[in-house]
Design a protein around this motif. Structure first.
Motif, PDB file in Angstrom:
ATOM      1  N   VAL A 185     -25.284 -62.201  12.880  1.00 31.53           N
ATOM      2  CA  VAL A 185     -24.629 -60.957  13.309  1.00 31.53           C
ATOM      3  C   VAL A 185     -25.396 -59.724  12.825  1.00 31.53           C
ATOM      4  O   VAL A 185     -25.420 -58.698  13.509  1.00 31.53           O
ATOM      5  CB  VAL A 185     -23.169 -60.925  12.794  1.00 31.53           C
ATOM      6  CG1 VAL A 185     -22.562 -59.536  12.953  1.00 31.53           C
ATOM      7  CG2 VAL A 185     -22.333 -61.958  13.542  1.00 31.53           C
ATOM      8  N   ALA A 189     -26.247 -56.706  15.441  1.00 27.84           N
ATOM      9  CA  ALA A 189     -25.551 -55.416  15.383  1.00 27.84           C
ATOM     10  C   ALA A 189     -26.504 -54.272  15.041  1.00 27.84           C
ATOM     11  O   ALA A 189     -26.466 -53.206  15.670  1.00 27.84           O
ATOM     12  CB  ALA A 189     -24.415 -55.496  14.364  1.00 27.84           C
ATOM     13  N   ILE A 275     -22.705 -53.827  20.198  1.00 26.56           N
ATOM     14  CA  ILE A 275     -22.207 -53.906  18.818  1.00 26.56           C
ATOM     15  C   ILE A 275     -20.828 -54.568  18.781  1.00 26.56           C
ATOM     16  O   ILE A 275     -20.507 -55.314  17.847  1.00 26.56           O
ATOM     17  CB  ILE A 275     -22.142 -52.500  18.186  1.00 26.56           C
ATOM     18  CG1 ILE A 275     -23.557 -51.889  18.110  1.00 26.56           C
ATOM     19  CG2 ILE A 275     -21.509 -52.550  16.800  1.00 26.56           C
ATOM     20  CD1 ILE A 275     -23.575 -50.445  17.639  1.00 26.56           C
ATOM     21  N   SER A 278     -20.773 -58.348  18.751  1.00 25.80           N
ATOM     22  CA  SER A 278     -21.387 -58.791  17.492  1.00 25.80           C
ATOM     23  C   SER A 278     -20.343 -58.831  16.374  1.00 25.80           C
ATOM     24  O   SER A 278     -20.267 -59.796  15.600  1.00 25.80           O
ATOM     25  CB  SER A 278     -22.536 -57.854  17.097  1.00 25.80           C
ATOM     26  OG  SER A 278     -23.529 -57.809  18.087  1.00 25.80           O
ATOM     27  N   VAL A 279     -19.537 -57.785  16.300  1.00 25.50           N
ATOM     28  CA  VAL A 279     -18.482 -57.736  15.286  1.00 25.50           C
ATOM     29  C   VAL A 279     -17.436 -58.820  15.537  1.00 25.50           C
ATOM     30  O   VAL A 279     -16.970 -59.498  14.599  1.00 25.50           O
ATOM     31  CB  VAL A 279     -17.824 -56.337  15.262  1.00 25.50           C
ATOM     32  CG1 VAL A 279     -16.630 -56.325  14.316  1.00 25.50           C
ATOM     33  CG2 VAL A 279     -18.842 -55.277  14.852  1.00 25.50           C
TER      34      VAL A 279
END
Length: 550
Positions: A185, A189, A275, A278-279
């Motif tokens: 990750v 990100a 992003i 990714s989170v």
């Protein structure tokens, strides 16, 4: 629960009572006459998790007795048949729940497959996002007249992915599949953030490099994790979901580019959107179970039982633990080193994995994805971005069809059908640019040929390699062999992304497409001669056949 039934005639012959009230009623003479051996019974099986009557015992005419003597039952699955071997031993038999043989598929695994597929979405999104954004970011970063730097903006992602694909296998082996996702990750990100906020080309290249490392790692661990947690009966469908979500990611990137015409600065938002998944991937993997196969390899049996309970339910813990412990020789061997991949034992199967990805890339798919907008524009299509979005939608549709066929038609037949269709489509595209008689229809043929090509690709060449590789590789080499094969994927991908436009400029689009068609035909011949069918077979059974113990 039913115990095993036996008939005694100068010894014990054990026949597992797999279904409630199943009867054994044939004499030994009848068994021998029918061709059965003393300790082997062939049981037709409709497949793991077929539902309904998967196994039926033949009426065999011997008296029924409860087993109090110890019997060890060893079973292994081959295609659509299941062989049972029963041997007399001392002590009491270990009770195994009859639910073991009902093989009810569990939906518990699906949410965790979905979490892993966020990595596949990011894979596709980062690949496709530059397609529509390149012209606008080049203007803002001052590289409009520099085709070489534009090519590096496209290809730096692929260079990073090459590094990431090799790293992913090592991380997955050392730290486990879920922890490898959590580590992944970070570059995903950070790379998206730097790309979205870049004020110069250097920052953009760093961002693309980091994002590339991230998708390279995910390209290795997403199919690996899915194949290791999926039940045998639906492993093909779930494995192809990886490719489906890659296609969804590419489509999302193409659709995200639609506002660019009215808002030239929108390209920054396009990169920043990445992003969010990714989170979500980090949050999802924090609560996802580790691969039971990896845990057993590490000797963590209690944790493996907990993971199996989470994935399939407590009723299947004994079944899956027995299969994993008795079936995979890799659980008793140390993880292989990189040089072991080229040993006589594994050389052939590893070369098949690398060759499949090489054919996949040299067949031209990413050239179509990266530069479809430019191709449609040169062919005179008014809405080139919309045409590229149509290509993405075709990819998603074809992959959905492939998912439904994967466990019925088989991996090998889909590969052959796919590469044949791709060759025909590329030939059509090539002719549309060279035959003067087709010149008035070149725009329409460019779209039709490209859509047919993508549909053909998504039926087999797209989803099958990533699914097939974790199936054919032995457990002790699985992560590293997948990483090596994906390294071939990214290296060839990088070369095509960097030089495609230059080659087109030198030789013309028609000859390039003709070259892609030739690669597809070579792929058909190679697959027919070297690829094995794996549908309906457990990973342990495939491993025993392709990678026998020394």
């Amino acid at each position: 629960m039913q115990a095993a039934s036996v008939a005694a005639a100068k010894g014990n012959i054990a026949a597992p009572d797999l279904r409630s009230r199943a009867r054994v009623s044939a004499s030994l003479g009848q068994l021998k006459k029918a061709g059965f051996r003393r300790n082997d019974l062939l049981m037709p099986d409709a497949g793991f998790g077929c539902g309904g009557s998967c196994l039926r015992l033949v009426d065999m005419g011997v008296g029924i007795a409860r087993v109090r003597n110890g019997v060890e039952t060893v079973f292994r699955s081959k295609g659509k048949a299941r062989y049972f071997q029963a041997q007399a031993s001392a002590g009491d038999i270990e009770d195994v729940p009859s639910d073991k043989f009902k093989a009810k598929p569990s939906g518990t695994v699906l949410p965790f497959v979905g979490v892993a597929c966020l990595g596949a979405i990011l894979f596709g999104y980062h690949l496709g996002v530059v397609n529509g954004a390149l012209e606008y970011l080049a203007r803002d970063l001052g590289i409009t007249e520099n085709a070489v730097l534009q090519g590096w903006v496209v290809s730096t992602l692929l260079a990073g992915a090459t590094v990431g694909s090799f790293t992913g296998g090592a991380l997955a082996d050392k730290f486990g599949r879920t922890r490898a996702f959590l580590m992944d990750v970070v570059p995903l990100a950070v790379g998206a953030f730097l790309s979205a906020t870049a004020q110069n080309v250097q920052t953009m290249l760093i961002g693309r490099l980091l994002a590339g490392i991230g998708i390279g790692i995910s390209s290795a661990i997403v199919p690996l994790y899915i194949s290791e947690i999926s039940p045998t009966e639906i492993r093909g469908a779930l494995g192809s979901v990886n490719q489906l979500f890659i296609c969804i990611g590419i489509l999302a990137a193409l659709v995200a580019g639609l506002p660019l015409a009215g808002n030239p600065s929108w390209w920054r938002t396009m990169f920043g959107i990445a992003i969010v998944p990714s989170v979500l991937l980090a949050l999802g993997m924090a609560i996802s179970p580790e691969s039971p196969r990896w845990l057993i390899q590490q000797g963590k049996l209690a944790q493996a039982e907990t993971a199996i309970k989470t994935l399939y339910g407590k009723d299947r813990v004994v079944e899956v633990m027995h299969e994993l412990k008795s079936g995979g020789q890799g659980s008793t061997e140390q993880d292989a080193g990189w040089f072991d991949l080229f040993s006589k034992r594994y050389r052939r199967v590893v070369s098949v994995g690398a060759a499949l990805f090489l054919f996949q890339q040299l067949a031209g798919i990413n050239a179509v994805v990266y530069y479809s907008t430019s191709v449609f524009r040169s062919a005179g299509i008014a809405s080139d971005v919309a045409a590229s979005a149509l290509v993405g939608a075709s990819n998603v549709f074809g992959t959905c069809v492939a998912s439904s066929l994967m466990d019925r038609q088989g991996r090998k037949s889909l590969l052959i059908t796919s590469f044949t269709g791709m060759a025909a489509s590329m030939l059509l595209l090539s002719l549309s640019f060279t035959w003067k008689v087709l010149a008035p229809y070149s725009g329409t043929l460019a779209v039709v040929g490209t859509v047919l090509y993508v549909l053909s690709f998504s039926l087999g060449a797209g989803p099958v390699p990533a699914l097939l590789l974790p199936e054919i590789f032995a457990s002790r080499i699985r992560a590293k062999a997948v990483a090596l094969s994906l390294g071939m994927h990214w290296i060839s991908n990088f070369v095509i992304g960097l030089y495609f436009l230059s080659v087109v400029t030198k030789f013309g689009i028609s000859k390039v497409y003709l070259g892609f068609a030739s690669v597809c035909l070579l792929g058909v011949l190679y697959i027919a001669a070297n690829v094995v069918e794996t549908k309906g077979r457990s990973l342990e059974d495939i491993e025993r056949e392709l990678n026998p113990a020394i």
